[in-house]
Design a protein around this motif. Structure first.
Motif, PDB file in Angstrom:
ATOM      1  N   ALA A  96       0.840  -1.191   0.000  1.00  0.00           N
ATOM      2  CA  ALA A  96       0.000   0.000   0.000  1.00  0.00           C
ATOM      3  C   ALA A  96       0.882   1.250   0.000  1.00  0.00           C
ATOM      4  O   ALA A  96       1.867   1.319   0.742  1.00  0.00           O
ATOM      5  CB  ALA A  96      -0.911  -0.005   1.224  1.00  0.00           C
ATOM      6  N   ILE A  97       0.533   2.221  -0.835  1.00  0.00           N
ATOM      7  CA  ILE A  97       1.362   3.415  -1.006  1.00  0.00           C
ATOM      8  C   ILE A  97       0.497   4.673  -0.915  1.00  0.00           C
ATOM      9  O   ILE A  97      -0.578   4.747  -1.509  1.00  0.00           O
ATOM     10  CB  ILE A  97       2.092   3.389  -2.364  1.00  0.00           C
ATOM     11  N   ILE A  98       0.978   5.651  -0.166  1.00  0.00           N
ATOM     12  CA  ILE A  98       0.358   6.971  -0.080  1.00  0.00           C
ATOM     13  C   ILE A  98       1.352   7.989  -0.632  1.00  0.00           C
ATOM     14  O   ILE A  98       2.531   7.985  -0.261  1.00  0.00           O
ATOM     15  CB  ILE A  98      -0.003   7.335   1.374  1.00  0.00           C
ATOM     16  N   THR A 206       2.904  -4.398   8.186  1.00  0.00           N
ATOM     17  CA  THR A 206       3.815  -4.287   7.045  1.00  0.00           C
ATOM     18  C   THR A 206       3.911  -5.613   6.291  1.00  0.00           C
ATOM     19  O   THR A 206       3.639  -6.679   6.838  1.00  0.00           O
ATOM     20  CB  THR A 206       5.233  -3.882   7.498  1.00  0.00           C
ATOM     21  N   ILE A 207       4.294  -5.494   5.022  1.00  0.00           N
ATOM     22  CA  ILE A 207       4.515  -6.654   4.160  1.00  0.00           C
ATOM     23  C   ILE A 207       6.025  -6.855   4.016  1.00  0.00           C
ATOM     24  O   ILE A 207       6.742  -5.921   3.627  1.00  0.00           O
ATOM     25  CB  ILE A 207       3.888  -6.433   2.773  1.00  0.00           C
ATOM     26  N   THR A 208       6.508  -8.037   4.362  1.00  0.00           N
ATOM     27  CA  THR A 208       7.938  -8.332   4.245  1.00  0.00           C
ATOM     28  C   THR A 208       8.251  -8.735   2.807  1.00  0.00           C
ATOM     29  O   THR A 208       7.591  -9.612   2.246  1.00  0.00           O
ATOM     30  CB  THR A 208       8.344  -9.449   5.217  1.00  0.00           C
ATOM     31  N   LEU A 209       9.249  -8.070   2.229  1.00  0.00           N
ATOM     32  CA  LEU A 209       9.575  -8.287   0.814  1.00  0.00           C
ATOM     33  C   LEU A 209      10.879  -9.052   0.647  1.00  0.00           C
ATOM     34  O   LEU A 209      11.839  -8.837   1.387  1.00  0.00           O
ATOM     35  CB  LEU A 209       9.712  -6.937   0.101  1.00  0.00           C
ATOM     36  N   ASP A 210      10.913  -9.929  -0.380  1.00  0.00           N
ATOM     37  CA  ASP A 210      12.183 -10.531  -0.763  1.00  0.00           C
ATOM     38  C   ASP A 210      12.905  -9.554  -1.699  1.00  0.00           C
ATOM     39  O   ASP A 210      12.382  -8.482  -2.027  1.00  0.00           O
ATOM     40  CB  ASP A 210      11.979 -11.899  -1.423  1.00  0.00           C
ATOM     41  N   ALA A 235       4.846   3.882   2.495  1.00  0.00           N
ATOM     42  CA  ALA A 235       4.467   2.535   2.061  1.00  0.00           C
ATOM     43  C   ALA A 235       4.548   1.576   3.237  1.00  0.00           C
ATOM     44  O   ALA A 235       5.294   1.803   4.198  1.00  0.00           O
ATOM     45  CB  ALA A 235       5.385   2.071   0.932  1.00  0.00           C
ATOM     46  N   ASN A 236       3.794   0.470   3.156  1.00  0.00           N
ATOM     47  CA  ASN A 236       3.723  -0.458   4.297  1.00  0.00           C
ATOM     48  C   ASN A 236       4.544  -1.724   4.072  1.00  0.00           C
ATOM     49  O   ASN A 236       4.046  -2.839   4.218  1.00  0.00           O
ATOM     50  CB  ASN A 236       2.260  -0.815   4.606  1.00  0.00           C
ATOM     51  N   PHE A 237       5.817  -1.549   3.703  1.00  0.00           N
ATOM     52  CA  PHE A 237       6.668  -2.725   3.512  1.00  0.00           C
ATOM     53  C   PHE A 237       7.805  -2.735   4.526  1.00  0.00           C
ATOM     54  O   PHE A 237       8.111  -1.730   5.163  1.00  0.00           O
ATOM     55  CB  PHE A 237       7.253  -2.761   2.098  1.00  0.00           C
ATOM     56  N   ASP A 238       8.410  -3.902   4.665  1.00  0.00           N
ATOM     57  CA  ASP A 238       9.561  -4.059   5.552  1.00  0.00           C
ATOM     58  C   ASP A 238      10.625  -4.856   4.809  1.00  0.00           C
ATOM     59  O   ASP A 238      10.302  -5.756   4.022  1.00  0.00           O
ATOM     60  CB  ASP A 238       9.141  -4.797   6.833  1.00  0.00           C
ATOM     61  N   LEU A 239      11.887  -4.506   5.034  1.00  0.00           N
ATOM     62  CA  LEU A 239      12.995  -5.214   4.386  1.00  0.00           C
ATOM     63  C   LEU A 239      13.795  -5.981   5.437  1.00  0.00           C
ATOM     64  O   LEU A 239      14.325  -5.373   6.364  1.00  0.00           O
ATOM     65  CB  LEU A 239      13.925  -4.214   3.677  1.00  0.00           C
ATOM     66  N   PRO A 240      13.905  -7.302   5.314  1.00  0.00           N
ATOM     67  CA  PRO A 240      14.819  -8.043   6.195  1.00  0.00           C
ATOM     68  C   PRO A 240      16.249  -7.532   6.006  1.00  0.00           C
ATOM     69  O   PRO A 240      16.591  -6.982   4.951  1.00  0.00           O
ATOM     70  CB  PRO A 240      14.685  -9.489   5.700  1.00  0.00           C
ATOM     71  N   ASP A 241      17.071  -7.735   7.009  1.00  0.00           N
ATOM     72  CA  ASP A 241      18.442  -7.213   6.964  1.00  0.00           C
ATOM     73  C   ASP A 241      19.209  -7.708   5.747  1.00  0.00           C
ATOM     74  O   ASP A 241      19.951  -6.948   5.109  1.00  0.00           O
ATOM     75  CB  ASP A 241      19.203  -7.606   8.238  1.00  0.00           C
ATOM     76  N   ASP A 242      19.053  -8.988   5.410  1.00  0.00           N
ATOM     77  CA  ASP A 242      19.819  -9.524   4.271  1.00  0.00           C
ATOM     78  C   ASP A 242      19.382  -8.897   2.954  1.00  0.00           C
ATOM     79  O   ASP A 242      20.204  -8.666   2.067  1.00  0.00           O
ATOM     80  CB  ASP A 242      19.708 -11.057   4.216  1.00  0.00           C
TER      81      ASP A 242
END
Length: 249
Positions: A96-98, A206-210, A235-242
């Motif tokens: 989702a993006i604002i 949040t949505i975790t993204l590859d 935006a409602n995303f999250d990035l893992p550390d890797d």
């Protein structure tokens, strides 16, 4: 891009900073113009202008640029007349993006934002189609060395804020959007001027993204953020550390 320090850190290491800085200056100057025209050119009696001046300092904008913008906006001569706009939609992976902007031509900006969504795997929705997934908050930020974690939390509660969090990057005080300027003023009286004080959209989940999906989402956000009429993208995303490390490589 707002609200994702991890993403901002990635961008910070990418280079091409001069072009980014010029665009950032232009966005801050536009906010100063709107702030002056919606109130007074005196920041002590114009909370929105004070927030814009904080953003200018955070961006390391030269003082002369700021003073010229205030003088121009407060002059009798016409100049640009900007209106606030907000667009909502979905990017790749259902993120989702604002998009918030200031424009002198609604039709142009709406067309360009819609085209960016369509070209980069997203779709622009109707008003309020994704904002219900976010909280609208006031956020006041301070460097870590201005106070201890306990002192900042105590001051935040006394100021009427909802929460204070301390990380390696500093203190972040959050409050109801309508309390932003009162909370900022109370904290400023105790700790001095904050790094920033602004309204923010924070996702409820949040949505975790590859890595592949992250590249697609960040490409769309890059294009949106690069638009002169766009002030901020959330935006409602999250990035893992890797994934963050792979994107920064």
């Amino acid at each position: 891009m707002a609200g994702h320090s991890q993403f901002k850190n990635i961008m910070h290491r990418k280079g091409a900073q001069d072009a980014k800085r010029a665009k950032q200056f232009a966005k801050v100057l536009r906010e100063i113009t709107v702030a002056v025209r919606s109130g007074l050119p005196d920041p002590s009696s114009n909370p929105r202008l004070r927030a814009a001046l904080s953003a200018a300092r955070e961006a390391n904008m030269p003082k002369d640029n700021v003073e010229r913008a205030i003088k121009k906006a407060s002059g009798a001569a016409g100049g640009e007349d900007y209106v606030e706009v907000r667009y909502e939609g979905y990017g790749p992976a259902g993120v989702a993006i604002i998009v918030e902007g200031l424009t002198d031509n609604r039709n142009r900006t709406a067309g360009e934002v819609r085209a960016a969504f369509s070209k980069h795997g997203g779709s622009m929705g109707e008003s309020n189609s994704v904002s219900f997934m976010f909280q609208r908050l006031g956020v006041v930020s301070y460097p870590k060395d201005v106070a201890s974690e306990d002192d900042m939390l105590e001051a935040a509660i006394e100021a009427g804020a909802d929460n204070a969090a301390t990380t390696a990057e500093g203190h972040e005080v959050t409050c109801a959007m309508e309390d932003l300027f009162a909370v900022r003023d109370a904290l400023e009286a105790r700790f001095g001027e904050p790094t920033s004080a602004k309204l923010d959209w924070r996702p409820e989940n949040t949505i975790t993204l590859d890595e592949e999906k992250a590249r697609s989402v960040l490409k769309l956000i890059d294009v949106l953020d690069d638009n002169d009429d766009v002030q901020a993208v959330y935006a409602n995303f999250d990035l893992p550390d890797d994934v963050a490390e792979a994107l920064a490589a």
